[in-house]
Design an enzyme around this catalytic site. Sequence first.
Site, PDB file in Angstrom:
ATOM      1  N   HIS A  66      56.854  22.884 -18.695  1.00  0.00           N
ATOM      2  CA  HIS A  66      56.550  21.597 -17.074  1.00  0.00           C
ATOM      3  C   HIS A  66      56.249  20.648 -16.994  1.00  0.00           C
ATOM      4  CE1 HIS A  66      55.228  23.553 -13.001  1.00  0.00           C
ATOM      5  NE2 HIS A  66      56.022  21.956 -12.836  1.00  0.00           N
TER       6      HIS A  66
ATOM      7  N   TYR B  97      52.911  27.758  -9.878  1.00  0.00           N
ATOM      8  CA  TYR B  97      53.486  28.273  -8.175  1.00  0.00           C
ATOM      9  C   TYR B  97      51.396  29.360  -8.013  1.00  0.00           C
ATOM     10  CZ  TYR B  97      56.659  24.543  -9.142  1.00  0.00           C
ATOM     11  OH  TYR B  97      57.022  24.110  -9.350  1.00  0.00           O
TER      12      TYR B  97
ATOM     13  N   GLY C 237      60.091  14.868   3.913  1.00  0.00           N
ATOM     14  CA  GLY C 237      59.718  13.354   4.045  1.00  0.00           C
ATOM     15  C   GLY C 237      58.514  13.209   3.587  1.00  0.00           C
TER      16      GLY C 237
HETATM   17  P1  NDP Z   1      61.878  19.813  -1.488  1.00  0.00           P
HETATM   18  O1  NDP Z   1      62.081  18.367  -1.367  1.00  0.00           O
HETATM   19  O2  NDP Z   1      62.585  21.165  -1.462  1.00  0.00           O
HETATM   20  O3  NDP Z   1      61.123  19.828   0.285  1.00  0.00           O
HETATM   21  C1  NDP Z   1      60.780  20.931   0.612  1.00  0.00           C
HETATM   22  C2  NDP Z   1      60.260  21.060   2.072  1.00  0.00           C
HETATM   23  O4  NDP Z   1      61.297  20.689   3.021  1.00  0.00           O
HETATM   24  C3  NDP Z   1      59.464  22.362   3.102  1.00  0.00           C
HETATM   25  O5  NDP Z   1      58.268  21.843   3.947  1.00  0.00           O
HETATM   26  C4  NDP Z   1      60.967  23.086   3.743  1.00  0.00           C
HETATM   27  O6  NDP Z   1      59.970  23.643   4.601  1.00  0.00           O
HETATM   28  C5  NDP Z   1      61.845  21.903   4.179  1.00  0.00           C
HETATM   29  N1  NDP Z   1      62.929  22.222   4.007  1.00  0.00           N
HETATM   30  C6  NDP Z   1      63.381  23.247   3.688  1.00  0.00           C
HETATM   31  N2  NDP Z   1      65.109  22.772   4.032  1.00  0.00           N
HETATM   32  C7  NDP Z   1      64.933  21.972   4.459  1.00  0.00           C
HETATM   33  C8  NDP Z   1      66.082  21.743   5.865  1.00  0.00           C
HETATM   34  N3  NDP Z   1      67.452  22.140   5.660  1.00  0.00           N
HETATM   35  N4  NDP Z   1      65.687  20.988   6.850  1.00  0.00           N
HETATM   36  C9  NDP Z   1      64.643  20.470   7.097  1.00  0.00           C
HETATM   37  N5  NDP Z   1      63.201  20.499   6.100  1.00  0.00           N
HETATM   38  C10 NDP Z   1      63.838  21.863   4.747  1.00  0.00           C
HETATM   39  O7  NDP Z   1      60.183  19.852  -2.150  1.00  0.00           O
HETATM   40  P2  NDP Z   1      58.960  20.477  -3.209  1.00  0.00           P
HETATM   41  O8  NDP Z   1      58.377  19.363  -3.897  1.00  0.00           O
HETATM   42  O9  NDP Z   1      58.803  22.144  -3.190  1.00  0.00           O
HETATM   43  O10 NDP Z   1      60.651  20.654  -4.340  1.00  0.00           O
HETATM   44  C11 NDP Z   1      61.435  21.789  -4.094  1.00  0.00           C
HETATM   45  C12 NDP Z   1      61.127  22.747  -5.794  1.00  0.00           C
HETATM   46  O11 NDP Z   1      61.591  21.838  -6.934  1.00  0.00           O
HETATM   47  C13 NDP Z   1      59.432  23.657  -5.761  1.00  0.00           C
HETATM   48  O12 NDP Z   1      59.664  24.004  -4.433  1.00  0.00           O
HETATM   49  C14 NDP Z   1      59.882  23.587  -7.095  1.00  0.00           C
HETATM   50  O13 NDP Z   1      60.790  25.113  -7.475  1.00  0.00           O
HETATM   51  C15 NDP Z   1      60.358  22.330  -7.635  1.00  0.00           C
HETATM   52  N6  NDP Z   1      59.380  21.373  -8.094  1.00  0.00           N
HETATM   53  C16 NDP Z   1      59.169  21.707  -9.381  1.00  0.00           C
HETATM   54  C17 NDP Z   1      58.572  20.166  -9.752  1.00  0.00           C
HETATM   55  C18 NDP Z   1      58.715  20.131 -11.403  1.00  0.00           C
HETATM   56  O14 NDP Z   1      57.226  19.696 -11.698  1.00  0.00           O
HETATM   57  N7  NDP Z   1      58.882  20.456 -11.949  1.00  0.00           N
HETATM   58  C19 NDP Z   1      57.783  19.701  -9.426  1.00  0.00           C
HETATM   59  C20 NDP Z   1      57.935  19.934  -7.521  1.00  0.00           C
HETATM   60  C21 NDP Z   1      58.569  20.774  -7.592  1.00  0.00           C
HETATM   61  P3  NDP Z   1      60.309  24.654   4.791  1.00  0.00           P
HETATM   62  O15 NDP Z   1      59.804  25.151   3.337  1.00  0.00           O
HETATM   63  O16 NDP Z   1      59.761  25.491   5.970  1.00  0.00           O
HETATM   64  O17 NDP Z   1      61.565  26.021   4.865  1.00  0.00           O
END
Ligand code: NDP
Length: 284
Positions: free
Chosen positions: A113, A55, A200
């Site tokens: 990963h 990241y 979304g």
């Molecule tokens: P998420 O589904 O967690 O979505 C993140 C988004 O949701 C951001 O834009 C955030 O906005 C928004 N958000 C957070 N809380 C709220 C809320 N209460 N209401 C409305 N919007 C909200 O997506 P990720 O892909 O980031 O997945 C989560 C985590 O999983 C990653 O950060 C990572 O640590 C892990 N991951 C692991 C992967 C793997 O291959 N192992 C691949 C993808 C993710 P804002 O930032 O503005 O708060």
Amino acid sequence: MTEKQIIFSGQVPLPAIGQGTWYMGESADRRREEVAALRAGVERGLTLIDTAEMYADGAAEKVVGEALNGIRDKVFLVSKVYPWNAGGEKAIAACEGSLRRLNTDRLDLYLLHWSGSYGYEETVAAMETLITQGKIRRWGVSNLDYDDMQALWQVAGGRQCATNQVLYHLGSRGIEYDLLPWCQQQGMPVMAYSPLAQAGRLRDGLLHHPTINEIALGHRATAAQILLAWVISHRGVMAIPKAASVEHVRQNAAALDIRLSAEEIARLEAAYPAPPGKTALDMV
Ligand code: NDP
């Protein structure tokens, strides 16, 4: 109401919602808010923090390192190794790099990963060395489908795997066919990544779906909170939403207390049905 917990390695109980960090550390302007959000999350009980050497090319780990200042012992810290670093001396060096950026002496959980570069034997051996060296407490995997898990289970030491972190949200339910039931049978927690479908982005209209919003209204909650409540309603599943604002973190922590009724779950699942058969593991 007692919040839902997930037990790692049969010993470590954690709240079923943690904090992701993908896309943190990308901009100096946002750093202070990201650190504040992570610390606010820990204060509200979201004590698992998930990051990766990938990241922001290590910069997300630096943000986490700053957020951990003075509170390291309260946090269950997870990082991930690139597949091409997941064996031999490379794994030791990659882990040491993560520890340096995170400003800590150990990880609570270290994940492969995704698979591809080293055989599972080599990765498991490297993980065991890291445990012996005290650099990690336990290890797990990410993005492994059912067949990959069966292969891992055949490797000496493979069954010590503490978790499989996979994509899972209401709009992507393929793991319910075989992977999730199998993990539940093994008593191995599943960490659901992108539980909000990236607000979304991964599934058009998810946060605006009328059914989700109607159910949210009944709980005086937001659609995002209902998505998290749905993910953690599954046995042995925790969600790791990424939130870079204190307000989002507050909402996500409050989702721990939302209990969906069987009827509400049925309505959500009718709006977003699981695929009827085996599908390839969804990933981002
Ligand atoms: P998420 O589904 O967690 O979505 C993140 C988004 O949701 C951001 O834009 C955030 O906005 C928004 N958000 C957070 N809380 C709220 C809320 N209460 N209401 C409305 N919007 C909200 O997506 P990720 O892909 O980031 O997945 C989560 C985590 O999983 C990653 O950060 C990572 O640590 C892990 N991951 C692991 C992967 C793997 O291959 N192992 C691949 C993808 C993710 P804002 O930032 O503005 O708060």
